[in-house]
Design a protein around this motif. Sequence first.
Motif, PDB file in Angstrom:
ATOM      1  N   ASP A   1       0.834  -1.215   0.000  1.00 58.20           N
ATOM      2  CA  ASP A   1       0.000   0.000   0.000  1.00 58.20           C
ATOM      3  C   ASP A   1       0.863   1.257   0.000  1.00 58.20           C
ATOM      4  N   ARG A   2       1.970   1.223   0.770  1.00 57.23           N
ATOM      5  CA  ARG A   2       2.877   2.382   0.792  1.00 57.23           C
ATOM      6  C   ARG A   2       3.604   2.538  -0.558  1.00 57.23           C
ATOM      7  N   ILE A   3       3.914   1.424  -1.191  1.00 57.12           N
ATOM      8  CA  ILE A   3       4.524   1.492  -2.537  1.00 57.12           C
ATOM      9  C   ILE A   3       3.582   2.223  -3.485  1.00 57.12           C
ATOM     10  N   PHE A   4       2.294   1.851  -3.410  1.00 60.67           N
ATOM     11  CA  PHE A   4       1.326   2.488  -4.304  1.00 60.67           C
ATOM     12  C   PHE A   4       1.151   3.968  -3.988  1.00 60.67           C
ATOM     13  N   VAL A   5       1.222   4.327  -2.722  1.00 56.29           N
ATOM     14  CA  VAL A   5       1.172   5.753  -2.379  1.00 56.29           C
ATOM     15  C   VAL A   5       2.326   6.475  -3.073  1.00 56.29           C
ATOM     16  N   ALA A   6       3.529   5.907  -2.969  1.00 53.04           N
ATOM     17  CA  ALA A   6       4.710   6.540  -3.582  1.00 53.04           C
ATOM     18  C   ALA A   6       4.565   6.630  -5.095  1.00 53.04           C
ATOM     19  N   LEU A   7       4.050   5.552  -5.719  1.00 47.66           N
ATOM     20  CA  LEU A   7       3.911   5.555  -7.170  1.00 47.66           C
ATOM     21  C   LEU A   7       2.933   6.646  -7.631  1.00 47.66           C
ATOM     22  N   VAL A   8       1.795   6.730  -6.924  1.00 50.81           N
ATOM     23  CA  VAL A   8       0.813   7.738  -7.303  1.00 50.81           C
ATOM     24  C   VAL A   8       1.391   9.147  -7.094  1.00 50.81           C
ATOM     25  N   VAL A   9       2.115   9.309  -5.973  1.00 56.99           N
ATOM     26  CA  VAL A   9       2.697  10.627  -5.701  1.00 56.99           C
ATOM     27  C   VAL A   9       3.688  11.029  -6.805  1.00 56.99           C
ATOM     28  N   ILE A  10       4.490  10.063  -7.262  1.00 60.03           N
ATOM     29  CA  ILE A  10       5.438  10.371  -8.349  1.00 60.03           C
ATOM     30  C   ILE A  10       4.681  10.868  -9.584  1.00 60.03           C
ATOM     31  N   CYS A  11       3.585  10.177  -9.917  1.00 59.56           N
ATOM     32  CA  CYS A  11       2.778  10.601 -11.072  1.00 59.56           C
ATOM     33  C   CYS A  11       2.261  12.027 -10.876  1.00 59.56           C
ATOM     34  N   VAL A  12       1.693  12.281  -9.702  1.00 54.57           N
ATOM     35  CA  VAL A  12       1.058  13.577  -9.471  1.00 54.57           C
ATOM     36  C   VAL A  12       2.094  14.705  -9.451  1.00 54.57           C
ATOM     37  N   VAL A  13       3.200  14.486  -8.725  1.00 46.77           N
ATOM     38  CA  VAL A  13       4.222  15.532  -8.633  1.00 46.77           C
ATOM     39  C   VAL A  13       4.829  15.809 -10.012  1.00 46.77           C
ATOM     40  N   GLY A  14       5.122  14.739 -10.755  1.00 48.20           N
ATOM     41  CA  GLY A  14       5.672  14.908 -12.099  1.00 48.20           C
ATOM     42  C   GLY A  14       4.723  15.682 -12.996  1.00 48.20           C
ATOM     43  N   PHE A  15       3.457  15.297 -12.945  1.00 51.50           N
ATOM     44  CA  PHE A  15       2.457  15.950 -13.789  1.00 51.50           C
ATOM     45  C   PHE A  15       2.327  17.436 -13.446  1.00 51.50           C
ATOM     46  N   LEU A  16       2.252  17.716 -12.142  1.00 54.92           N
ATOM     47  CA  LEU A  16       2.075  19.116 -11.734  1.00 54.92           C
ATOM     48  C   LEU A  16       3.287  19.969 -12.130  1.00 54.92           C
ATOM     49  N   THR A  17       4.488  19.396 -11.984  1.00 54.88           N
ATOM     50  CA  THR A  17       5.694  20.140 -12.374  1.00 54.88           C
ATOM     51  C   THR A  17       5.688  20.436 -13.869  1.00 54.88           C
ATOM     52  N   ASP A  18       5.302  19.417 -14.637  1.00 57.85           N
ATOM     53  CA  ASP A  18       5.243  19.596 -16.091  1.00 57.85           C
ATOM     54  C   ASP A  18       4.216  20.665 -16.469  1.00 57.85           C
ATOM     55  N   GLN A  19       3.063  20.640 -15.800  1.00 64.08           N
ATOM     56  CA  GLN A  19       2.035  21.644 -16.080  1.00 64.08           C
ATOM     57  C   GLN A  19       2.528  23.052 -15.731  1.00 64.08           C
ATOM     58  N   LEU A  20       3.220  23.137 -14.599  1.00 59.93           N
ATOM     59  CA  LEU A  20       3.773  24.426 -14.184  1.00 59.93           C
ATOM     60  C   LEU A  20       4.738  24.947 -15.258  1.00 59.93           C
ATOM     61  N   PHE A  21       5.586  24.042 -15.752  1.00 60.16           N
ATOM     62  CA  PHE A  21       6.540  24.410 -16.800  1.00 60.16           C
ATOM     63  C   PHE A  21       5.793  24.863 -18.053  1.00 60.16           C
ATOM     64  N   TYR A  22       4.802  24.053 -18.442  1.00 60.69           N
ATOM     65  CA  TYR A  22       4.054  24.349 -19.663  1.00 60.69           C
ATOM     66  C   TYR A  22       3.370  25.711 -19.590  1.00 60.69           C
ATOM     67  N   TRP A  23       2.653  25.952 -18.478  1.00 59.99           N
ATOM     68  CA  TRP A  23       1.893  27.196 -18.392  1.00 59.99           C
ATOM     69  C   TRP A  23       2.796  28.416 -18.235  1.00 59.99           C
ATOM     70  N   SER A  24       3.904  28.253 -17.507  1.00 61.89           N
ATOM     71  CA  SER A  24       4.784  29.416 -17.357  1.00 61.89           C
ATOM     72  C   SER A  24       5.487  29.747 -18.675  1.00 61.89           C
ATOM     73  N   THR A  25       5.905  28.718 -19.432  1.00 64.04           N
ATOM     74  CA  THR A  25       6.524  29.039 -20.725  1.00 64.04           C
ATOM     75  C   THR A  25       5.486  29.625 -21.688  1.00 64.04           C
ATOM     76  N   THR A  26       4.280  29.078 -21.642  1.00 66.73           N
ATOM     77  CA  THR A  26       3.232  29.607 -22.520  1.00 66.73           C
ATOM     78  C   THR A  26       2.946  31.067 -22.196  1.00 66.73           C
ATOM     79  N   LEU A  27       2.985  31.375 -20.895  1.00 67.09           N
ATOM     80  CA  LEU A  27       2.670  32.732 -20.466  1.00 67.09           C
ATOM     81  C   LEU A  27       3.792  33.710 -20.819  1.00 67.09           C
ATOM     82  N   PHE A  28       5.040  33.317 -20.508  1.00 64.57           N
ATOM     83  CA  PHE A  28       6.142  34.273 -20.637  1.00 64.57           C
ATOM     84  C   PHE A  28       6.796  34.262 -22.013  1.00 64.57           C
TER      85      PHE A  28
END
Lengths: 277, 280
Positions: free
Chosen positions: B245-272
């Motif tokens: 169960d803890r492995i799955f928590v870590a796996l999901v967190v990796i997905c979410v953190v990676g996705f959010l970072t990528d979105q942050l990158f995408y939107w900031s480059t699109t904006l600036f």
Amino acid sequence: MDMRAEAPSPRTERARRRGGPVFSIKGLLKVFGDDKPYVALKDVELTVENGEFLCLLGASGCGKSTLLNLLAGFEKPSGGELLYNSKPIAGPGRERVMFFQDANAALLPWQTVQQNVEFGLKLQGLLHNQGWRERIEECLELVGLAEHRHKVPSEISGGMRQRLQIARALAVEPDVLLMDEPFAALDAITRRRMHEALLDVWQREKRTVVFVTHDIMEALTLADRIAVMSVGPGSRIAHIIEIKQPRPRNPADPELGHLFAHLEHLLHGVSPEESMQ
Amino acid sequence: MSAVVSSDTLQHEKTQKMRRPRLLSAKQREIIRRLGFIATSFLMAFVVWYVVSYYVTGPFLIPPPSKVIAAFFPMAESGQLLNDIGMSLSRVAVGYSFGSVIGLTLGLFMGRVRVLHDLLDPIVQTARFLSPTAMIPIVIIWFGIGELAKYALVFWGTVSLVLINTIAGVLRTPKIRQNAALCLGASEAQIFRLIVLPSAVPFIVIGMRLALASAFVSIIPAELLAADSGLGYLLQQSSLLLQTDRIFVALVVICVVGFLTDQLFYWSTTLFLRRYLAVV
């Protein structure tokens, strides 16, 4: 150079000062490649007078663009003499501004219309000089883009982008405009408007224009003289035809019809009788 | 003129009659449609996850979403999870920044200076097949298991992507645009700064976005093998203790953190950088 910065509009004076030909070309040779040399131009003889509108007319691949690139200084001649104001051409210079068919590639798409016009002056560090600021306004007005100044090139039409290129070129006060089939990608109506706009600018500003085209009608509409190039390889200026008809020229003018038939014959080997039918 | 106007109004009335007035604009409807699909996509994944967990593998091998959520809260409350996320992110940030700066600088020079390109490109083209994972053993010998080793591995996973895309961007700058600037009196330095660099921006941004994903992919194996903190370490520890169960928590967190970072990158480059990205 410094005088330019102080005196904003020395163009009329400059034009009056010089009497001789702008370009003088004698026995020009241009060869491409080392292993399999291709002779693009051979024995080209041409003189371009100050203030004239000269069209280089020829079939595709005959070396018209090569000759224009040599005049601009993008290419170096392989032999012969190529003089601009009696001096050999060492490289590109802002007294000879090239105008490209592909406006998207030539313009700066990330800058506004006004910033594009200012670009040449920015490069010289002359942007904030009072006289030059007026020149920018003048150029924007001249091509009718003043109210679109805050748009970027992707937001204006193809014809407007070509007018923007004209404005950008004129802003640096060149002596010569070198135009490489500038309107070939435009539709017929826009193209006609561009011809009118260009002639209007040319008549007001009195600059020398060397205009490359493969369209006989375009050459007849615009030029003082048409230099017909022979088919490559090793092409040269085969004929020079002077057009004395006053502008704006009427395509229905019988004299132009004769010239058209004659040029058709020279370009494609079609006899005048056939082409008249 | 009046005839034109009347036919115009006629046309207008016809379309008015045919189409019922809508509450939302076309753009709003498109957004709602997209959100609907995103929600459905995740809902589907959850359903499949449940079904496989209960009826195929059993809840030990694949713990169901409810168990994973149950495991998540104590981990989050103790601050351990946040700490691990922070450690991994800081390693990504340092390694990625260095990788991007070096890749970008070297790429600009290699794209512009022919000799440099011809000299270094063979090395780049061969060395890029060494994944960060392949470099772990030697990096541990060089730098030990400290932070420096992690930075080096993320750097390795980043630099070649930024480098290759930057070179491509510089080389793809239209020759016409450079020639046009030469005509207007540009110096070599001005061409580089005012023409080549802005023209290469779309390629540089693509390279940096790919490299960001690669940085996340690089940090996990590095932490699996040689770390005492971070999301990779969390995975490793949970695996040793058979805490799926803890492995799955870590796996999901990796997905979410990676996705959010990528979105942050995408939107900031699109904006600036919108002006530079609009056209290639």
